[in-house]
Design a protein around this motif. Structure first.
Motif, PDB file in Angstrom:
ATOM      1  N   PRO A 154     -72.925  15.916 -13.037  1.00 46.33           N
ATOM      2  CA  PRO A 154     -72.832  16.562 -14.353  1.00 46.33           C
ATOM      3  C   PRO A 154     -72.536  15.534 -15.432  1.00 46.33           C
ATOM      4  O   PRO A 154     -71.972  14.469 -15.156  1.00 46.33           O
ATOM      5  CB  PRO A 154     -71.677  17.559 -14.175  1.00 46.33           C
ATOM      6  CG  PRO A 154     -70.888  17.040 -13.024  1.00 46.33           C
ATOM      7  CD  PRO A 154     -71.867  16.354 -12.124  1.00 46.33           C
ATOM      8  N   ASP A 155     -72.913  15.848 -16.649  1.00 45.04           N
ATOM      9  CA  ASP A 155     -72.725  14.895 -17.736  1.00 45.04           C
ATOM     10  C   ASP A 155     -71.245  14.661 -18.009  1.00 45.04           C
ATOM     11  O   ASP A 155     -70.486  15.619 -18.187  1.00 45.04           O
ATOM     12  CB  ASP A 155     -73.401  15.404 -19.015  1.00 45.04           C
ATOM     13  CG  ASP A 155     -73.488  14.313 -20.060  1.00 45.04           C
ATOM     14  OD1 ASP A 155     -72.503  14.147 -20.802  1.00 45.04           O
ATOM     15  OD2 ASP A 155     -74.505  13.617 -20.124  1.00 45.04           O
ATOM     16  N   PRO A 156     -70.804  13.406 -18.063  1.00 43.25           N
ATOM     17  CA  PRO A 156     -69.373  13.128 -18.229  1.00 43.25           C
ATOM     18  C   PRO A 156     -68.840  13.447 -19.620  1.00 43.25           C
ATOM     19  O   PRO A 156     -67.619  13.492 -19.812  1.00 43.25           O
ATOM     20  CB  PRO A 156     -69.277  11.629 -17.939  1.00 43.25           C
ATOM     21  CG  PRO A 156     -70.627  11.089 -18.289  1.00 43.25           C
ATOM     22  CD  PRO A 156     -71.592  12.173 -17.894  1.00 43.25           C
ATOM     23  N   LEU A 157     -69.734  13.655 -20.596  1.00 46.40           N
ATOM     24  CA  LEU A 157     -69.295  13.926 -21.966  1.00 46.40           C
ATOM     25  C   LEU A 157     -69.316  15.410 -22.316  1.00 46.40           C
ATOM     26  O   LEU A 157     -68.846  15.798 -23.392  1.00 46.40           O
ATOM     27  CB  LEU A 157     -70.181  13.163 -22.967  1.00 46.40           C
ATOM     28  CG  LEU A 157     -70.254  11.648 -22.799  1.00 46.40           C
ATOM     29  CD1 LEU A 157     -71.166  11.047 -23.860  1.00 46.40           C
ATOM     30  CD2 LEU A 157     -68.880  11.017 -22.854  1.00 46.40           C
ATOM     31  N   ARG A 197     -75.772  17.142 -31.022  1.00 42.03           N
ATOM     32  CA  ARG A 197     -75.468  17.127 -29.596  1.00 42.03           C
ATOM     33  C   ARG A 197     -75.421  15.673 -29.139  1.00 42.03           C
ATOM     34  O   ARG A 197     -76.043  14.790 -29.753  1.00 42.03           O
ATOM     35  CB  ARG A 197     -76.520  17.861 -28.762  1.00 42.03           C
ATOM     36  CG  ARG A 197     -76.666  19.326 -29.059  1.00 42.03           C
ATOM     37  CD  ARG A 197     -76.966  20.126 -27.817  1.00 42.03           C
ATOM     38  NE  ARG A 197     -75.806  20.233 -26.961  1.00 42.03           N
ATOM     39  CZ  ARG A 197     -75.540  21.303 -26.189  1.00 42.03           C
ATOM     40  NH1 ARG A 197     -76.361  22.341 -26.182  1.00 42.03           N
ATOM     41  NH2 ARG A 197     -74.466  21.331 -25.430  1.00 42.03           N
ATOM     42  N   LEU A 198     -74.708  15.450 -28.038  1.00 39.05           N
ATOM     43  CA  LEU A 198     -74.776  14.142 -27.399  1.00 39.05           C
ATOM     44  C   LEU A 198     -74.497  14.297 -25.915  1.00 39.05           C
ATOM     45  O   LEU A 198     -73.846  15.243 -25.472  1.00 39.05           O
ATOM     46  CB  LEU A 198     -73.833  13.137 -28.046  1.00 39.05           C
ATOM     47  CG  LEU A 198     -72.337  13.399 -28.091  1.00 39.05           C
ATOM     48  CD1 LEU A 198     -71.666  12.948 -26.801  1.00 39.05           C
ATOM     49  CD2 LEU A 198     -71.717  12.638 -29.254  1.00 39.05           C
ATOM     50  N   ASP A 199     -75.044  13.378 -25.151  1.00 36.88           N
ATOM     51  CA  ASP A 199     -74.816  13.334 -23.703  1.00 36.88           C
ATOM     52  C   ASP A 199     -74.810  11.880 -23.278  1.00 36.88           C
ATOM     53  O   ASP A 199     -74.822  10.980 -24.125  1.00 36.88           O
ATOM     54  CB  ASP A 199     -75.887  14.141 -22.955  1.00 36.88           C
ATOM     55  CG  ASP A 199     -77.306  13.719 -23.313  1.00 36.88           C
ATOM     56  OD1 ASP A 199     -77.592  12.505 -23.287  1.00 36.88           O
ATOM     57  OD2 ASP A 199     -78.139  14.594 -23.620  1.00 36.88           O
ATOM     58  N   ARG A 200     -74.786  11.639 -21.987  1.00 40.95           N
ATOM     59  CA  ARG A 200     -74.680  10.258 -21.503  1.00 40.95           C
ATOM     60  C   ARG A 200     -75.873   9.402 -21.908  1.00 40.95           C
ATOM     61  O   ARG A 200     -75.779   8.173 -21.938  1.00 40.95           O
ATOM     62  CB  ARG A 200     -74.540  10.229 -19.973  1.00 40.95           C
ATOM     63  CG  ARG A 200     -75.705  10.841 -19.241  1.00 40.95           C
ATOM     64  CD  ARG A 200     -75.804  10.331 -17.798  1.00 40.95           C
ATOM     65  NE  ARG A 200     -74.706  10.753 -16.965  1.00 40.95           N
ATOM     66  CZ  ARG A 200     -74.732  11.821 -16.157  1.00 40.95           C
ATOM     67  NH1 ARG A 200     -75.803  12.604 -16.142  1.00 40.95           N
ATOM     68  NH2 ARG A 200     -73.710  12.120 -15.399  1.00 40.95           N
ATOM     69  N   VAL A 220     -74.016   6.148 -20.714  1.00 41.91           N
ATOM     70  CA  VAL A 220     -72.583   5.869 -20.792  1.00 41.91           C
ATOM     71  C   VAL A 220     -71.859   6.584 -19.659  1.00 41.91           C
ATOM     72  O   VAL A 220     -72.294   7.632 -19.171  1.00 41.91           O
ATOM     73  CB  VAL A 220     -71.993   6.280 -22.157  1.00 41.91           C
ATOM     74  CG1 VAL A 220     -72.658   5.497 -23.274  1.00 41.91           C
ATOM     75  CG2 VAL A 220     -72.144   7.775 -22.406  1.00 41.91           C
ATOM     76  N   ALA A 221     -70.724   6.007 -19.253  1.00 39.05           N
ATOM     77  CA  ALA A 221     -69.998   6.518 -18.092  1.00 39.05           C
ATOM     78  C   ALA A 221     -68.929   7.528 -18.457  1.00 39.05           C
ATOM     79  O   ALA A 221     -68.640   8.441 -17.680  1.00 39.05           O
ATOM     80  CB  ALA A 221     -69.364   5.361 -17.327  1.00 39.05           C
ATOM     81  N   ASP A 222     -68.318   7.383 -19.643  1.00 37.25           N
ATOM     82  CA  ASP A 222     -67.221   8.255 -20.031  1.00 37.25           C
ATOM     83  C   ASP A 222     -66.934   8.050 -21.515  1.00 37.25           C
ATOM     84  O   ASP A 222     -67.666   7.326 -22.214  1.00 37.25           O
ATOM     85  CB  ASP A 222     -65.966   7.979 -19.195  1.00 37.25           C
ATOM     86  CG  ASP A 222     -65.585   6.499 -19.166  1.00 37.25           C
ATOM     87  OD1 ASP A 222     -65.867   5.788 -20.151  1.00 37.25           O
ATOM     88  OD2 ASP A 222     -65.010   6.052 -18.156  1.00 37.25           O
ATOM     89  N   ASP A 225     -66.322   4.411 -22.547  1.00 35.53           N
ATOM     90  CA  ASP A 225     -67.573   3.656 -22.569  1.00 35.53           C
ATOM     91  C   ASP A 225     -68.368   3.993 -23.826  1.00 35.53           C
ATOM     92  O   ASP A 225     -68.953   3.109 -24.462  1.00 35.53           O
ATOM     93  CB  ASP A 225     -68.378   3.982 -21.301  1.00 35.53           C
ATOM     94  CG  ASP A 225     -69.520   3.011 -21.075  1.00 35.53           C
ATOM     95  OD1 ASP A 225     -69.467   1.886 -21.590  1.00 35.53           O
ATOM     96  OD2 ASP A 225     -70.475   3.389 -20.363  1.00 35.53           O
ATOM     97  N   LEU A 226     -68.384   5.272 -24.216  1.00 35.93           N
ATOM     98  CA  LEU A 226     -69.067   5.672 -25.449  1.00 35.93           C
ATOM     99  C   LEU A 226     -68.418   4.991 -26.657  1.00 35.93           C
ATOM    100  O   LEU A 226     -69.116   4.526 -27.560  1.00 35.93           O
ATOM    101  CB  LEU A 226     -69.022   7.190 -25.605  1.00 35.93           C
ATOM    102  CG  LEU A 226     -69.635   7.743 -26.898  1.00 35.93           C
ATOM    103  CD1 LEU A 226     -71.148   7.547 -26.915  1.00 35.93           C
ATOM    104  CD2 LEU A 226     -69.309   9.232 -27.048  1.00 35.93           C
ATOM    105  N   SER A 227     -67.102   4.945 -26.683  1.00 35.44           N
ATOM    106  CA  SER A 227     -66.395   4.310 -27.800  1.00 35.44           C
ATOM    107  C   SER A 227     -66.774   2.839 -27.922  1.00 35.44           C
ATOM    108  O   SER A 227     -66.988   2.330 -29.026  1.00 35.44           O
ATOM    109  CB  SER A 227     -64.882   4.450 -27.624  1.00 35.44           C
ATOM    110  OG  SER A 227     -64.496   5.804 -27.662  1.00 35.44           O
ATOM    111  N   ARG A 228     -66.857   2.160 -26.787  1.00 35.77           N
ATOM    112  CA  ARG A 228     -67.258   0.745 -26.817  1.00 35.77           C
ATOM    113  C   ARG A 228     -68.673   0.587 -27.341  1.00 35.77           C
ATOM    114  O   ARG A 228     -68.973  -0.325 -28.121  1.00 35.77           O
ATOM    115  CB  ARG A 228     -67.140   0.140 -25.418  1.00 35.77           C
ATOM    116  CG  ARG A 228     -65.713  -0.089 -24.948  1.00 35.77           C
ATOM    117  CD  ARG A 228     -65.668  -0.908 -23.680  1.00 35.77           C
ATOM    118  NE  ARG A 228     -66.211  -0.186 -22.550  1.00 35.77           N
ATOM    119  CZ  ARG A 228     -65.498   0.585 -21.739  1.00 35.77           C
ATOM    120  NH1 ARG A 228     -64.197   0.734 -21.947  1.00 35.77           N
ATOM    121  NH2 ARG A 228     -66.059   1.199 -20.708  1.00 35.77           N
TER     122      ARG A 228
END
Length: 247
Positions: A154-157, A197-200, A220-222, A225-228
């Motif tokens: 499942p999508d982590p975000l 919307r956004l997802d990995r 992105v993993a989490d 990771d998205l913030s980076r």
């Protein structure tokens, strides 16, 4: 890049969205609390004296009961497209003893609700071994292979998508507008691009009546990771100063 059908189905079925259950040979729909374990099997948590638990009791000497969960998406903001709707069908078995305790611990790792303390008394956990998955999206319905569904993540975000989209809209409008205009180029026109919307794999951007998808350089993993990944976009001055200091 964008989510596969199996990934969409796993994300919708993960347990964050409201669902209703249809039970074989039983009339009516039952609201249900559910989660998906690491193998894609459904866990159902219900009062021991409730209608769903009664409907799921096997009849005629059977060991399990056929059930279908209907799980529609709930978009995070107005103007966001739906991810669709998933129907997950399988065979439900009431858990007890060590299996119930293990399932309760699995559930608690995602959602530490107090009702889990009452499993075996006032609450019952069922496990559903998935046999069939159907995904409806944009008016089209497809069958999802059960093995692909079980293997997908499942999508982590998804659990924090509303917060992330709201944060971009409330605190980073100028930076995101400039970034989206640069990335989408002439396709933007005179519209103000808005992340809905956004997802990995990336953003879905609304441009007036149109929608566009903007992919990340990598999945992105989490949240960290998205913030980076977004830091140079949301804080270009910080990135410039860091580069200047390094030079």
């Amino acid at each position: 890049m964008q989510p596969s059908h199996a990934e969409l189905a796993r994300t919708l079925a993960a347990g964050r969205l409201p669902a209703t259950a249809s039970v074989a040979c039983r009339p009516g729909l039952f609201p249900v609390r559910h989660l998906t374990d690491g193998d894609g099997r459904l866990l159902l948590l219900a009062p021991a004296d409730g209608g769903l638990t009664d409907a799921l009791r096997p009849v005629d000497g059977a060991d399990d009961t056929a059930v279908v969960l209907d799980i529609p998406d709930v978009p995070p903001v107005a103007g966001a497209p739906s991810m669709g709707r998933v129907w997950v069908a399988g065979w439900a078995v009431a858990l007890d003893g060590a299996e119930a305790r293990a399932a309760a611990l699995d559930w608690a790792g995602h959602d530490p609700t107090g009702d889990l303390l009452d499993v075996g008394r006032g609450q019952v956990l069922h496990r559903v071994d998935v046999a069939e998955i159907r995904l409806e999206r944009a008016g089209l319905t497809v069958d999802v292979d059960p093995d692909e569904y079980a293997a997908a993540a499942p999508d982590p975000l998804h659990a924090i998508e509303f917060d992330l989209v709201a944060d971009l809209a409330d605190h980073h409008v100028e930076e995101m507008t400039g970034y989206l205009r640069r990335q989408l180029g002439p396709a933007v026109g005179r519209e103000v691009p808005r992340v809905v919307r956004l997802d990995r794999y990336g953003f879905v951007v609304r441009l007036g009546e149109r929608l566009a998808r903007l992919a990340f350089p990598r999945p992105v993993a989490d949240r960290a990771d998205l913030s980076r990944l977004l830091h140079p976009v949301l804080c270009p001055r910080c990135s410039h100063n860091h580069a200047h200091e390094a030079a």
